[in-house]
Design a protein around this motif. Structure first.
Motif, PDB file in Angstrom:
ATOM      1  N   THR A  15      95.902  51.811  33.801  1.00 18.58           N
ATOM      2  CA  THR A  15      94.716  51.717  34.643  1.00 18.58           C
ATOM      3  C   THR A  15      95.123  51.387  36.066  1.00 18.58           C
ATOM      4  N   PHE A  16      95.465  52.391  36.834  1.00 20.99           N
ATOM      5  CA  PHE A  16      95.839  52.165  38.221  1.00 20.99           C
ATOM      6  C   PHE A  16      94.662  51.624  39.009  1.00 20.99           C
ATOM      7  N   ASN A  17      93.468  52.026  38.643  1.00 21.27           N
ATOM      8  CA  ASN A  17      92.252  51.530  39.281  1.00 21.27           C
ATOM      9  C   ASN A  17      91.228  51.269  38.188  1.00 21.27           C
ATOM     10  N   PRO A  18      90.910  50.008  37.891  1.00 20.01           N
ATOM     11  CA  PRO A  18      89.971  49.689  36.816  1.00 20.01           C
ATOM     12  C   PRO A  18      88.580  50.274  37.036  1.00 20.01           C
ATOM     13  N   MET A  19      88.241  50.604  38.297  1.00 19.27           N
ATOM     14  CA  MET A  19      86.929  51.161  38.578  1.00 19.27           C
ATOM     15  C   MET A  19      86.885  52.673  38.378  1.00 19.27           C
ATOM     16  N   ASN A  20      88.033  53.274  38.102  1.00 20.94           N
ATOM     17  CA  ASN A  20      88.049  54.708  37.805  1.00 20.94           C
ATOM     18  C   ASN A  20      87.295  54.970  36.516  1.00 20.94           C
ATOM     19  N   ASP A  21      86.421  55.956  36.521  1.00 22.23           N
ATOM     20  CA  ASP A  21      85.549  56.216  35.371  1.00 22.23           C
ATOM     21  C   ASP A  21      86.345  56.519  34.107  1.00 22.23           C
ATOM     22  N   VAL A  22      87.375  57.349  34.218  1.00 18.19           N
ATOM     23  CA  VAL A  22      88.180  57.714  33.058  1.00 18.19           C
ATOM     24  C   VAL A  22      88.946  56.506  32.528  1.00 18.19           C
ATOM     25  N   ALA A  23      89.539  55.736  33.440  1.00 16.68           N
ATOM     26  CA  ALA A  23      90.285  54.547  33.040  1.00 16.68           C
ATOM     27  C   ALA A  23      89.372  53.527  32.380  1.00 16.68           C
ATOM     28  N   PHE A  24      88.182  53.346  32.935  1.00 23.38           N
ATOM     29  CA  PHE A  24      87.240  52.378  32.378  1.00 23.38           C
ATOM     30  C   PHE A  24      86.861  52.736  30.941  1.00 23.38           C
ATOM     31  N   LYS A  25      86.536  53.992  30.715  1.00 27.99           N
ATOM     32  CA  LYS A  25      86.155  54.416  29.367  1.00 27.99           C
ATOM     33  C   LYS A  25      87.333  54.323  28.402  1.00 27.99           C
ATOM     34  N   PHE A  26      88.549  54.565  28.912  1.00 25.45           N
ATOM     35  CA  PHE A  26      89.735  54.472  28.068  1.00 25.45           C
ATOM     36  C   PHE A  26      89.939  53.047  27.567  1.00 25.45           C
ATOM     37  N   ILE A  27      89.750  52.073  28.463  1.00 28.07           N
ATOM     38  CA  ILE A  27      89.963  50.678  28.096  1.00 28.07           C
ATOM     39  C   ILE A  27      88.791  50.103  27.316  1.00 28.07           C
ATOM     40  N   PHE A  28      87.563  50.378  27.757  1.00 24.71           N
ATOM     41  CA  PHE A  28      86.404  49.679  27.214  1.00 24.71           C
ATOM     42  C   PHE A  28      85.586  50.495  26.213  1.00 24.71           C
ATOM     43  N   GLY A  29      85.890  51.772  26.055  1.00 26.12           N
ATOM     44  CA  GLY A  29      85.042  52.593  25.202  1.00 26.12           C
ATOM     45  C   GLY A  29      85.677  53.066  23.909  1.00 26.12           C
ATOM     46  N   LYS A  30      86.810  52.462  23.517  1.00 28.27           N
ATOM     47  CA  LYS A  30      87.526  52.914  22.330  1.00 28.27           C
ATOM     48  C   LYS A  30      87.488  51.852  21.232  1.00 28.27           C
ATOM     49  N   GLU A  31      87.328  52.312  20.002  1.00 24.95           N
ATOM     50  CA  GLU A  31      87.232  51.403  18.854  1.00 24.95           C
ATOM     51  C   GLU A  31      88.459  50.511  18.737  1.00 24.95           C
ATOM     52  N   GLU A  32      89.644  51.069  18.987  1.00 23.48           N
ATOM     53  CA  GLU A  32      90.870  50.291  18.821  1.00 23.48           C
ATOM     54  C   GLU A  32      91.028  49.197  19.870  1.00 23.48           C
ATOM     55  N   ARG A  33      90.203  49.219  20.924  1.00 26.30           N
ATOM     56  CA  ARG A  33      90.265  48.192  21.950  1.00 26.30           C
ATOM     57  C   ARG A  33      88.944  47.439  22.079  1.00 26.30           C
ATOM     58  N   ARG A  74      73.812  60.399  30.192  1.00 23.06           N
ATOM     59  CA  ARG A  74      75.171  60.103  29.731  1.00 23.06           C
ATOM     60  C   ARG A  74      75.576  58.726  30.253  1.00 23.06           C
ATOM     61  N   LEU A  75      75.767  57.803  29.342  1.00 27.59           N
ATOM     62  CA  LEU A  75      76.167  56.458  29.699  1.00 27.59           C
ATOM     63  C   LEU A  75      77.690  56.331  29.668  1.00 27.59           C
ATOM     64  N   ASP A  76      78.214  55.312  30.326  1.00 32.07           N
ATOM     65  CA  ASP A  76      79.665  55.103  30.329  1.00 32.07           C
ATOM     66  C   ASP A  76      80.132  54.472  29.017  1.00 32.07           C
ATOM     67  N   VAL A  77      79.643  53.289  28.734  1.00 30.11           N
ATOM     68  CA  VAL A  77      79.968  52.602  27.483  1.00 30.11           C
ATOM     69  C   VAL A  77      78.681  52.024  26.915  1.00 30.11           C
ATOM     70  N   ARG A  78      78.385  52.387  25.684  1.00 34.00           N
ATOM     71  CA  ARG A  78      77.147  51.933  25.046  1.00 34.00           C
ATOM     72  C   ARG A  78      77.489  51.330  23.688  1.00 34.00           C
ATOM     73  N   CYS A  79      76.908  50.174  23.400  1.00 31.07           N
ATOM     74  CA  CYS A  79      77.169  49.536  22.111  1.00 31.07           C
ATOM     75  C   CYS A  79      75.996  48.657  21.702  1.00 31.07           C
ATOM     76  N   ASP A  80      75.939  48.370  20.419  1.00 33.18           N
ATOM     77  CA  ASP A  80      74.992  47.399  19.876  1.00 33.18           C
ATOM     78  C   ASP A  80      75.736  46.114  19.583  1.00 33.18           C
ATOM     79  N   LEU A  81      75.109  44.984  19.866  1.00 33.69           N
ATOM     80  CA  LEU A  81      75.686  43.690  19.540  1.00 33.69           C
ATOM     81  C   LEU A  81      75.288  43.311  18.120  1.00 33.69           C
ATOM     82  N   SER A  82      76.105  42.505  17.479  1.00 33.62           N
ATOM     83  CA  SER A  82      75.814  42.081  16.112  1.00 33.62           C
ATOM     84  C   SER A  82      74.528  41.272  16.034  1.00 33.62           C
TER      85      SER A  82
END
Length: 214
Positions: A15-33, A74-82
């Motif tokens: 993540t060279f730039n955390p505000m980059n849309d692709v980088a953000f989704k890579f870090i925050f939008g994946k099940e493994e992370r 189209r949202l960036d990261v969407r989730c439900d809380l427990s």
């Protein structure tokens, strides 16, 4: 779940730039992370929810309109809380002069689609949007602001079904710099998005229990 060492490697190298849309989704939008996303959400929402977030479930980021000629959302990261709330996290680098209405539209779409046929209005799920902005939008000096529905005369809140958070990174970057060890969990996350840390500070941020818990 990733170890803290693995999380630091991905936060630092990919993540060279955390505000980059692709980088953000890579870090925050994946099940493994998802433990990274859970920690981030807990930092920003604990005070509002009055409880810690113990689990999240990722949801489809595309909200298909009910009408054929409706606008696809189209949202960036969407989730439900427990605990039942639904959350949309957005990063926005350019000020397109539409953020105030855009965030309401995203919130309204989530709130609308939380109710299925046959359910009652009591089944509606509170909707929360968190907007991380690389520009200044609001009049207050603080980098974090939350909006809801309330009576302007009494301050009485209608309910907690609407929560709109704005994180203005330039305002945080202008504040006097603190040591990582002196920052709150929320401030550490804002420091990460401000992307002004040296390698040592970045490692300290990622390896700290208070910032990113495994």
């Amino acid at each position: 779940m990733l170890t803290k060492e693995q999380m630091f490697q991905e936060l630092n190298e990919k993540t060279f730039n955390p505000m980059n849309d692709v980088a953000f989704k890579f870090i925050f939008g994946k099940e493994e992370r998802k433990n990274i996303t859970l920690d981030f959400l807990d930092a920003f929402l604990y005070e509002r929810l009055e409880h810690h977030i113990t689990g999240i479930t990722y949801k489809n980021t595309e909200l298909v309109p009910l009408a054929e000629d409706g606008k696809l959302t189209r949202l960036d990261v969407r989730c439900d809380l427990s605990s039942g709330e639904q959350v949309d996290v957005e990063v926005q680098v350019l000020n397109l002069k539409n953020m105030r209405r855009r965030t309401l539209y995203y919130w309204a779409q989530m709130y609308l689609f939380s109710l299925a046929r046959g359910q009652t209005y009591r089944d509606l799920k509170p909707a929360i949007t968190i907007n991380i902005l690389a520009f200044e939008l609001l009049p207050q000096k603080a980098p974090l602001a939350m909006y809801t529905i309330m009576n302007p005369e009494t301050g009485d809140e209608l309910n907690k079904d609407l929560s709109l958070f704005f994180v203005e990174i330039p305002k945080f970057a202008r504040e006097p710099k603190k040591k990582i060890s002196e920052m709150t969990k929320m401030e550490r996350w804002m420091a990460y998005f401000a992307n002004q840390l040296d390698d040592h500070e970045r490692e300290e941020l990622a390896m700290s229990d208070a910032a990113i818990s495994g």
